[in-house]
Design an enzyme around this catalytic site. Structure first.
Site, PDB file in Angstrom:
ATOM      1  N   ASN A 101       0.822  -1.213   0.000  1.00  0.00           N
ATOM      2  CA  ASN A 101       0.000   0.000   0.000  1.00  0.00           C
ATOM      3  C   ASN A 101       0.852   1.258   0.000  1.00  0.00           C
ATOM      4  OD1 ASN A 101      -2.005  -1.835   0.173  1.00  0.00           O
ATOM      5  ND2 ASN A 101      -2.584  -1.391   2.280  1.00  0.00           N
ATOM      6  N   ASP A 103      -0.770   4.226   0.810  1.00  0.00           N
ATOM      7  CA  ASP A 103      -1.655   5.219   1.431  1.00  0.00           C
ATOM      8  C   ASP A 103      -1.152   5.833   2.740  1.00  0.00           C
ATOM      9  OD1 ASP A 103      -2.187   3.176   3.335  1.00  0.00           O
ATOM     10  OD2 ASP A 103      -3.987   2.509   2.273  1.00  0.00           O
ATOM     11  N   HIS A 118       5.757  -0.687  -2.829  1.00  0.00           N
ATOM     12  CA  HIS A 118       5.292   0.079  -3.993  1.00  0.00           C
ATOM     13  C   HIS A 118       5.346   1.594  -3.782  1.00  0.00           C
ATOM     14  CE1 HIS A 118       2.971  -3.776  -5.360  1.00  0.00           C
ATOM     15  NE2 HIS A 118       4.260  -3.848  -5.594  1.00  0.00           N
ATOM     16  N   CYS A 129      15.762  16.079 -11.868  1.00  0.00           N
ATOM     17  CA  CYS A 129      16.962  16.001 -11.024  1.00  0.00           C
ATOM     18  C   CYS A 129      16.956  14.759 -10.136  1.00  0.00           C
ATOM     19  CB  CYS A 129      17.109  17.263 -10.170  1.00  0.00           C
ATOM     20  SG  CYS A 129      15.934  17.362  -8.806  1.00  0.00           S
ATOM     21  N   CYS A 147       9.026  20.242  -9.289  1.00  0.00           N
ATOM     22  CA  CYS A 147      10.108  20.237  -8.291  1.00  0.00           C
ATOM     23  C   CYS A 147      10.679  21.648  -8.190  1.00  0.00           C
ATOM     24  CB  CYS A 147      11.159  19.243  -8.772  1.00  0.00           C
ATOM     25  SG  CYS A 147      12.723  19.244  -7.885  1.00  0.00           S
ATOM     26  N   GLY A 186      -5.470  -9.032   2.930  1.00  0.00           N
ATOM     27  CA  GLY A 186      -6.131  -8.113   1.998  1.00  0.00           C
ATOM     28  C   GLY A 186      -5.395  -7.844   0.713  1.00  0.00           C
ATOM     29  N   THR A 187      -4.806  -8.884   0.160  1.00  0.00           N
ATOM     30  CA  THR A 187      -4.179  -8.715  -1.158  1.00  0.00           C
ATOM     31  C   THR A 187      -4.699  -9.778  -2.112  1.00  0.00           C
ATOM     32  OG1 THR A 187      -2.111  -8.664  -2.440  1.00  0.00           O
ATOM     33  CG2 THR A 187      -2.089 -10.006  -0.424  1.00  0.00           C
ATOM     34  N   GLU A 214     -12.118 -12.794  -0.131  1.00  0.00           N
ATOM     35  CA  GLU A 214     -12.283 -13.745  -1.242  1.00  0.00           C
ATOM     36  C   GLU A 214     -11.137 -14.740  -1.279  1.00  0.00           C
ATOM     37  OE1 GLU A 214     -12.303 -11.220  -4.639  1.00  0.00           O
ATOM     38  OE2 GLU A 214     -14.217 -10.281  -4.104  1.00  0.00           O
TER      39      GLU A 214
HETATM   40  C1  BJW Z   1     -10.218  -7.470   1.810  1.00  0.00           C
HETATM   41  C2  BJW Z   1     -11.067  -6.504   2.360  1.00  0.00           C
HETATM   42  C3  BJW Z   1     -11.196  -6.505   3.759  1.00  0.00           C
HETATM   43  C4  BJW Z   1     -11.047  -6.229   0.231  1.00  0.00           C
HETATM   44  N1  BJW Z   1     -10.529  -7.397   4.481  1.00  0.00           N
HETATM   45  N2  BJW Z   1      -9.586  -8.354   2.550  1.00  0.00           N
HETATM   46  C5  BJW Z   1       5.621 -12.471 -12.910  1.00  0.00           C
HETATM   47  C6  BJW Z   1       6.651 -12.356 -12.006  1.00  0.00           C
HETATM   48  C7  BJW Z   1       7.178 -11.113 -11.696  1.00  0.00           C
HETATM   49  C8  BJW Z   1       6.662  -9.948 -12.276  1.00  0.00           C
HETATM   50  C9  BJW Z   1       5.638 -10.068 -13.181  1.00  0.00           C
HETATM   51  C10 BJW Z   1       5.138 -11.301 -13.494  1.00  0.00           C
HETATM   52  N3  BJW Z   1       4.168 -11.108 -14.407  1.00  0.00           N
HETATM   53  C11 BJW Z   1       4.058  -9.793 -14.644  1.00  0.00           C
HETATM   54  C12 BJW Z   1       4.948  -9.122 -13.911  1.00  0.00           C
HETATM   55  C13 BJW Z   1       5.097  -7.652 -13.906  1.00  0.00           C
HETATM   56  C14 BJW Z   1       4.170  -6.893 -13.004  1.00  0.00           C
HETATM   57  C15 BJW Z   1       2.999  -7.737 -12.503  1.00  0.00           C
HETATM   58  O1  BJW Z   1       3.006  -8.287 -11.423  1.00  0.00           O
HETATM   59  N4  BJW Z   1       1.926  -7.811 -13.283  1.00  0.00           N
HETATM   60  C16 BJW Z   1       0.758  -8.615 -12.929  1.00  0.00           C
HETATM   61  C17 BJW Z   1      -0.463  -7.737 -12.827  1.00  0.00           C
HETATM   62  C18 BJW Z   1       0.603  -9.711 -13.925  1.00  0.00           C
HETATM   63  N5  BJW Z   1       4.945  -6.394 -11.878  1.00  0.00           N
HETATM   64  C19 BJW Z   1       5.653  -5.292 -11.968  1.00  0.00           C
HETATM   65  O2  BJW Z   1       5.711  -4.658 -13.006  1.00  0.00           O
HETATM   66  C20 BJW Z   1       6.433  -4.868 -10.757  1.00  0.00           C
HETATM   67  N6  BJW Z   1       7.773  -4.592 -11.122  1.00  0.00           N
HETATM   68  C21 BJW Z   1       8.590  -5.536 -11.599  1.00  0.00           C
HETATM   69  O3  BJW Z   1       8.256  -6.703 -11.716  1.00  0.00           O
HETATM   70  O4  BJW Z   1       9.810  -5.051 -11.949  1.00  0.00           O
HETATM   71  C22 BJW Z   1      10.732  -5.914 -12.603  1.00  0.00           C
HETATM   72  C23 BJW Z   1      11.879  -5.043 -13.057  1.00  0.00           C
HETATM   73  C24 BJW Z   1      13.163  -5.340 -12.636  1.00  0.00           C
HETATM   74  C25 BJW Z   1      14.231  -4.551 -13.076  1.00  0.00           C
HETATM   75  C26 BJW Z   1      14.004  -3.464 -13.923  1.00  0.00           C
HETATM   76  C27 BJW Z   1      12.716  -3.171 -14.332  1.00  0.00           C
HETATM   77  C28 BJW Z   1      11.651  -3.961 -13.891  1.00  0.00           C
HETATM   78  C29 BJW Z   1       5.887  -3.559 -10.186  1.00  0.00           C
HETATM   79  C30 BJW Z   1       4.508  -3.684  -9.680  1.00  0.00           C
HETATM   80  C31 BJW Z   1       3.985  -2.323  -9.226  1.00  0.00           C
HETATM   81  C32 BJW Z   1       2.534  -2.374  -8.805  1.00  0.00           C
HETATM   82  N7  BJW Z   1       2.058  -1.043  -8.613  1.00  0.00           N
HETATM   83  C33 BJW Z   1       0.710  -0.819  -8.139  1.00  0.00           C
HETATM   84  C34 BJW Z   1       0.415   0.703  -8.179  1.00  0.00           C
HETATM   85  C35 BJW Z   1       1.139   1.420  -7.067  1.00  0.00           C
HETATM   86  C36 BJW Z   1       0.907   2.897  -7.114  1.00  0.00           C
HETATM   87  C37 BJW Z   1      -0.526   3.261  -6.888  1.00  0.00           C
HETATM   88  O5  BJW Z   1      -1.110   2.968  -5.850  1.00  0.00           O
HETATM   89  O6  BJW Z   1      -1.076   3.896  -7.779  1.00  0.00           O
HETATM   90  O7  BJW Z   1       0.570  -1.325  -6.806  1.00  0.00           O
HETATM   91  S1  BJW Z   1      -0.541  -1.720  -9.032  1.00  0.00           S
HETATM   92  C38 BJW Z   1      -1.562  -2.044  -7.639  1.00  0.00           C
HETATM   93  O8  BJW Z   1      -1.628  -3.471  -7.391  1.00  0.00           O
HETATM   94  C39 BJW Z   1      -0.826  -1.450  -6.441  1.00  0.00           C
HETATM   95  C40 BJW Z   1      -1.014  -2.518  -5.396  1.00  0.00           C
HETATM   96  O9  BJW Z   1      -0.047  -2.399  -4.384  1.00  0.00           O
HETATM   97  C41 BJW Z   1      -0.909  -3.768  -6.198  1.00  0.00           C
HETATM   98  C42 BJW Z   1      -1.485  -4.991  -5.526  1.00  0.00           C
HETATM   99  O10 BJW Z   1      -2.849  -4.857  -5.306  1.00  0.00           O
HETATM  100  P1  BJW Z   1      -3.506  -5.404  -3.965  1.00  0.00           P
HETATM  101  O11 BJW Z   1      -2.981  -4.662  -2.811  1.00  0.00           O
HETATM  102  O12 BJW Z   1      -3.406  -6.863  -3.926  1.00  0.00           O
HETATM  103  O13 BJW Z   1      -5.027  -4.916  -4.142  1.00  0.00           O
HETATM  104  P2  BJW Z   1      -6.239  -5.609  -4.953  1.00  0.00           P
HETATM  105  O14 BJW Z   1      -7.249  -4.558  -5.178  1.00  0.00           O
HETATM  106  O15 BJW Z   1      -5.753  -6.327  -6.131  1.00  0.00           O
HETATM  107  O16 BJW Z   1      -6.812  -6.681  -3.932  1.00  0.00           O
HETATM  108  C43 BJW Z   1      -7.485  -6.331  -2.742  1.00  0.00           C
HETATM  109  C44 BJW Z   1      -7.799  -7.609  -1.989  1.00  0.00           C
HETATM  110  O17 BJW Z   1      -8.337  -7.269  -0.733  1.00  0.00           O
HETATM  111  C45 BJW Z   1      -8.844  -8.499  -2.700  1.00  0.00           C
HETATM  112  O18 BJW Z   1      -8.353  -9.826  -2.706  1.00  0.00           O
HETATM  113  C46 BJW Z   1     -10.082  -8.383  -1.801  1.00  0.00           C
HETATM  114  O19 BJW Z   1     -10.824  -9.591  -1.749  1.00  0.00           O
HETATM  115  C47 BJW Z   1      -9.462  -8.099  -0.464  1.00  0.00           C
HETATM  116  N8  BJW Z   1     -10.288  -7.316   0.472  1.00  0.00           N
HETATM  117  N9  BJW Z   1     -11.635  -5.780   1.347  1.00  0.00           N
HETATM  118  C48 BJW Z   1      -9.792  -8.344   3.861  1.00  0.00           C
HETATM  119  N10 BJW Z   1     -12.028  -5.609   4.385  1.00  0.00           N
HETATM  120 ZN    ZN Z   2      14.107  18.452  -9.582  1.00  0.00          ZN
END
Ligand code: BJW
Ligand code: ZN
Length: 238
Positions: A101, A103, A118, A129, A147, A186-187, A214
């Site tokens: 997160n 937030d 993240h 810069c 900036c 919650g992921t 879920e």
């Molecule tokens: C509850 C609830 C309650 C609801 N109680 N539960 C395979 C291996 C490795 C990498 C990859 C791969 N395949 C593809 C990739 C690349 C990619 C990736 O993973 N893509 C997939 C989508 C397929 N990954 C990347 O690109 C990452 N970087 C990387 O791999 O770099 C390699 C590299 C190396 C060297 C040079 C260059 C590159 C980076 C990933 C960045 C993700 N960024 C985001 C945005 C952040 C900024 C922003 O907030 O705007 O991060 S995307 C978004 O998803 C955010 C979150 O942190 C992330 C995960 O989401 P999260 O937290 O799981 O939320 P939800 O909504 O998906 O789920 C919520 C859950 O809560 C649900 O299950 C509900 O049921 C539950 N829930 N209420 C309990 N009350």
């Molecule tokens: Zn700057």
């Protein structure tokens, strides 16, 4: 699949615990998750906006998304689940909080060390810069923000295709390898490399306890899956 009393026992006996949190832990604070209801903004999916390409194409659009989320998050308060993790940190000799997160609600709740895989929505990065600086203005007076050097700023978060902050996955893996219990809260566990910590924990011998509304791809391999809201389950676990 273990039950609550089993999970409580594992936790009570553990001296080393790690937790991975996702957007679901902040849902009860009113912050929308990415992939559930409310995850869309103006009909865009997060995957369409949280990328360097989207920012290069239309920085104003991407900043408008972040500005609206910052306004919403600024009004949010930590909930019982965030607070339960603060309590757990106090009780365990070794506790590592790993969050996806951006937030800042774990900080606000009072968690100490947080591995923010993240990044942080309350920070900005200068595209010119490279400065990394805090900024809590809501709403932003000017979009896109700049900036002090005059360069355009971007949100201090990790987008798809970008590497995580240097060394942070190693640190997370180190903590998970040492943990007797790994809490996954919650992921949706679809974004990597964060989600990879779950099989990694299993392989390292930790008991994996998942809390989610879920099922996820890792529910079947969890030692205990607690279905329901984090704010209900976590206080019962601690
Ligand atoms: C509850 C609830 C309650 C609801 N109680 N539960 C395979 C291996 C490795 C990498 C990859 C791969 N395949 C593809 C990739 C690349 C990619 C990736 O993973 N893509 C997939 C989508 C397929 N990954 C990347 O690109 C990452 N970087 C990387 O791999 O770099 C390699 C590299 C190396 C060297 C040079 C260059 C590159 C980076 C990933 C960045 C993700 N960024 C985001 C945005 C952040 C900024 C922003 O907030 O705007 O991060 S995307 C978004 O998803 C955010 C979150 O942190 C992330 C995960 O989401 P999260 O937290 O799981 O939320 P939800 O909504 O998906 O789920 C919520 C859950 O809560 C649900 O299950 C509900 O049921 C539950 N829930 N209420 C309990 N009350
Ligand atoms: Zn700057």
């Amino acid at each position: 699949m273990g039950d609550l009393s089993q999970a409580r026992e594992w936790l009570a006996q553990a001296s080393s615990v790690a937790a991975l949190t996702g957007a679901g832990i902040s849902a009860e604070s009113g912050v929308p998750t990415f992939r559930g209801a409310g995850g869309l903004w103006k009909n865009y999916k997060p995957e369409e906006l949280a990328t360097p390409d989207a920012f290069a194409r239309d920085p104003r659009l991407v900043w408008e998304w972040y500005d609206s989320r910052r306004q919403l998050i600024a009004k949010a308060q930590p909930n019982a689940a965030h607070r339960a993790l603060v309590e757990m940190e106090k009780r365990k000799p070794r506790f590592t909080l790993i969050t996806q997160n951006v937030d800042g609600l774990h900080d606000l709740a009072g968690s100490g060390k947080i591995l923010k895989l993240h990044g942080d929505i309350w920070r900005m990065l200068c595209t010119q810069c490279g400065a990394n600086f805090p900024n809590r203005r809501v709403p932003l007076p000017k979009i896109p923000p700049h900036c002090a050097c005059g360069g355009m700023a971007r949100p201090g978060v990790v987008w798809f295709g970008e590497p995580l902050p240097e060394g942070m996955m190693k640190e997370a893996e180190h903590a998970v390898a040492a943990a007797q219990v790994f809490l996954v809260i919650g992921t949706s566990a679809v974004v990597y490399p964060a989600a990879g910590l779950i099989p990694f924990a299993k392989q390292a011998g930790a008991k994996v306890i998942e809390i989610n509304l879920e099922e996820t791809a890792y529910t079947a391999t969890a030692d205990c899956a607690l279905h329901g809201a984090a704010g209900d389950w976590l206080p019962q676990l601690v």
